[in-house]
Design an enzyme around this catalytic site. Structure first.
Site, PDB file in Angstrom:
ATOM      1  N   ASN A  32       0.758  -1.219  -0.191  1.00 20.07           N
ATOM      2  CA  ASN A  32      -0.161  -0.136   0.013  1.00 20.07           C
ATOM      3  C   ASN A  32       0.675   1.210  -0.165  1.00 20.07           C
ATOM      4  O   ASN A  32       1.470   1.625   0.867  1.00 20.07           O
ATOM      5  CB  ASN A  32      -0.843   0.186   1.326  1.00 20.07           C
ATOM      6  N   TRP A  33       1.060   1.919  -1.200  1.00 17.24           N
ATOM      7  CA  TRP A  33       1.934   2.793  -1.120  1.00 17.24           C
ATOM      8  C   TRP A  33       1.299   4.420  -0.711  1.00 17.24           C
ATOM      9  O   TRP A  33       1.911   5.334  -0.570  1.00 17.24           O
ATOM     10  CB  TRP A  33       2.351   3.226  -2.784  1.00 17.24           C
ATOM     11  N   LYS A  34       0.030   4.326  -0.400  1.00 21.32           N
ATOM     12  CA  LYS A  34      -0.557   5.493   0.282  1.00 21.32           C
ATOM     13  C   LYS A  34      -0.411   6.498  -0.944  1.00 21.32           C
ATOM     14  O   LYS A  34      -0.221   6.440  -1.952  1.00 21.32           O
ATOM     15  CB  LYS A  34      -0.121   5.888   1.366  1.00 21.32           C
TER      16      LYS A  34
ATOM     17  N   HIS B 173      -9.809   1.243   4.465  1.00 20.23           N
ATOM     18  CA  HIS B 173      -8.459   1.446   5.261  1.00 20.23           C
ATOM     19  C   HIS B 173      -8.673   2.568   6.424  1.00 20.23           C
ATOM     20  O   HIS B 173      -9.565   3.474   6.381  1.00 20.23           O
ATOM     21  CB  HIS B 173      -7.519   1.836   4.448  1.00 20.23           C
TER      22      HIS B 173
ATOM     23  N   GLU C 141      -7.024   4.646   7.336  1.00 21.14           N
ATOM     24  CA  GLU C 141      -6.893   6.280   7.155  1.00 21.14           C
ATOM     25  C   GLU C 141      -7.939   6.858   6.568  1.00 21.14           C
ATOM     26  O   GLU C 141      -8.387   8.066   6.527  1.00 21.14           O
ATOM     27  CB  GLU C 141      -5.540   6.363   6.244  1.00 21.14           C
TER      28      GLU C 141
ATOM     29  N   GLU D  71      -6.036  -5.211  10.731  1.00 28.10           N
ATOM     30  CA  GLU D  71      -4.960  -3.778  10.756  1.00 28.10           C
ATOM     31  C   GLU D  71      -5.211  -3.170  12.098  1.00 28.10           C
ATOM     32  O   GLU D  71      -6.157  -2.140  12.153  1.00 28.10           O
ATOM     33  CB  GLU D  71      -5.246  -2.888   9.799  1.00 28.10           C
TER      34      GLU D  71
ATOM     35  N   GLY E 216       2.011   2.308  10.836  1.00 28.46           N
ATOM     36  CA  GLY E 216       2.891   3.412  10.611  1.00 28.46           C
ATOM     37  C   GLY E 216       3.550   3.881  11.852  1.00 28.46           C
ATOM     38  O   GLY E 216       4.220   4.905  12.083  1.00 28.46           O
TER      39      GLY E 216
ATOM     40  N   SER F 208       2.873  -2.039  10.610  1.00 24.65           N
ATOM     41  CA  SER F 208       4.442  -1.967  10.832  1.00 24.65           C
ATOM     42  C   SER F 208       5.257  -3.407  10.537  1.00 24.65           C
ATOM     43  O   SER F 208       5.916  -3.851  11.167  1.00 24.65           O
ATOM     44  CB  SER F 208       4.761  -1.533  12.193  1.00 24.65           C
TER      45      SER F 208
ATOM     46  N   GLY G 204       2.673  -1.061   4.495  1.00 19.19           N
ATOM     47  CA  GLY G 204       2.470   0.276   3.995  1.00 19.19           C
ATOM     48  C   GLY G 204       4.128   0.828   4.095  1.00 19.19           C
ATOM     49  O   GLY G 204       4.683   0.493   2.883  1.00 19.19           O
ATOM     50  N   GLY G 205       4.689   1.345   4.954  1.00 18.49           N
ATOM     51  CA  GLY G 205       6.052   1.985   5.085  1.00 18.49           C
ATOM     52  C   GLY G 205       7.137   1.227   4.463  1.00 18.49           C
ATOM     53  O   GLY G 205       8.074   1.563   3.461  1.00 18.49           O
TER      54      GLY G 205
HETATM   55  C1  PEP Z   1      -1.060   0.138   6.003  1.00 13.12           C
HETATM   56  O1  PEP Z   1      -1.062   1.458   5.672  1.00 13.12           O
HETATM   57  O2  PEP Z   1      -1.875  -0.597   5.764  1.00 13.12           O
HETATM   58  C2  PEP Z   1      -0.154  -0.170   6.963  1.00 13.12           C
HETATM   59  C3  PEP Z   1      -0.143  -1.338   7.653  1.00 13.12           C
HETATM   60  O3  PEP Z   1       1.115   0.653   6.989  1.00 13.12           O
HETATM   61  P1  PEP Z   1       2.496   0.226   7.747  1.00 13.12           P
HETATM   62  O4  PEP Z   1       2.979  -1.064   7.064  1.00 13.12           O
HETATM   63  O5  PEP Z   1       3.402   1.589   7.494  1.00 13.12           O
HETATM   64  O6  PEP Z   1       1.972   0.268   9.169  1.00 13.12           O
END
Ligand code: PEP
Length: 254
Positions: free
Chosen positions: A9-11, A95, A97, A167, A173, A213, A234-235
């Site tokens: 997930n590049w957001k 999601h 966010e 999640e 994040g 994470s 994500g990150g």
């Molecule tokens: C996400 O955006 O769904 C996510 C899990 O981000 P991260 O891996 O950065 O926690």
């Protein structure tokens, strides 16, 4: 047998040239994907570019959101059919966010989920508790409420193509992951709920991802758990090196 699924997930990151550079590097580090399905989920405006770059590769394409109507006066929105047309097979729905910054409720998410399934996209439905809810000991009740509300508009047959991502909001994040046991407890509960709501066959066939994470250092540990079928990243999906290490996690783990 559930094929492991790892989704990037590049957001709101990566321009088209950055996506290009990332994918060229990633394909050198992970040229063939065996025993794992990998989805790249860029911003809407990079979808065509990533579709072109991944065309004759094993990588699949996904989007970060959709709108539930097929077409119309909905400024700023993108439909499931538009995503299909550009080459998406997957779409993230609900999601945290989007829930936090754009006020998405379970009711809206249920509509998006139904629209994705109707169009033949595979939704990655995100659910999870926030920190206060975990500390208050109501994590499983929150998951039950979210799942029940989000699944209310879908039929059984359609539901069989869905992916669920657990999640925990406090782990996204933040660098704070759920422990393997916390994730497994939640995901086993989600599978039990799916059994109750949609039947044994669908529950056993549905992939449930962990997100929050995930890094090259913790992926194998998560993948070792019986109800963790992959990860939403994500990150750590923004750098080709770290994402390639995640994709190439120690398969002996499971
Ligand atoms: C996400 O955006 O769904 C996510 C899990 O981000 P991260 O891996 O950065 O926690």
């Amino acid at each position: 047998m559930r094929t492991p699924l790892i989704a990037a997930n590049w957001k709101m990151h990566k321009t088209q040239p950055e996506a290009d550079e990332f994918l060229l590097k990633l394909m050198k580090l992970a040229p063939r994907l065996t025993e794992v399905e990998v989805v790249i989920i860029p911003s809407f405006v990079a979808l065509s570019k990533v579709a072109e770059l991944t065309k004759s590769t094993d990588f699949k394409l996904g989007a970060q959101d959709l709108f539930w109507e097929e077409a119309g006066a909905y400024t700023g929105e993108v439909s499931a059919l538009m995503l299909k047309e550009v080459g998406c097979q997957f779409v993230i729905i609900g999601h945290s966010e989007r829930r936090k910054y754009f006020g998405e409720t379970d009711e809206l998410i249920a509509k998006k989920l139904a629209a994705a399934l109707m169009a033949g996209l595979i939704p990655i439905l995100c659910i999870g508790e926030n920190e206060q809810q975990r500390e208050g000991g109501i994590t499983l009740a929150v998951l039950r409420d979210q799942l029940t509300a989000c699944l209310k508009d879908i039929g059984l047959a359609a539901g069989s193509r869905m992916v669920v991502a657990y999640e925990p909001v406090w782990a996204i994040g933040t660098g704070r992951t759920a422990s393997q046991d916390q994730a497994e407890e939640a995901q086993n509960y989600i599978r039990e709920m799916l059994k109750e709501l949609c039947g044994e066959e669908l529950a056993q066939g549905t992939r449930i991802l962990y997100g929050g994470s995930v890094t090259p250092d913790n992926i194998a540990g998560f993948m070792r758990m019986p109800d963790i079928d992959g990860a939403l990243v994500g990150g750590a999906s923004l750098q080709p090196d770290s994402f390639a290490q995640i994709i190439n996690y120690d398969r002996a783990a499971k």
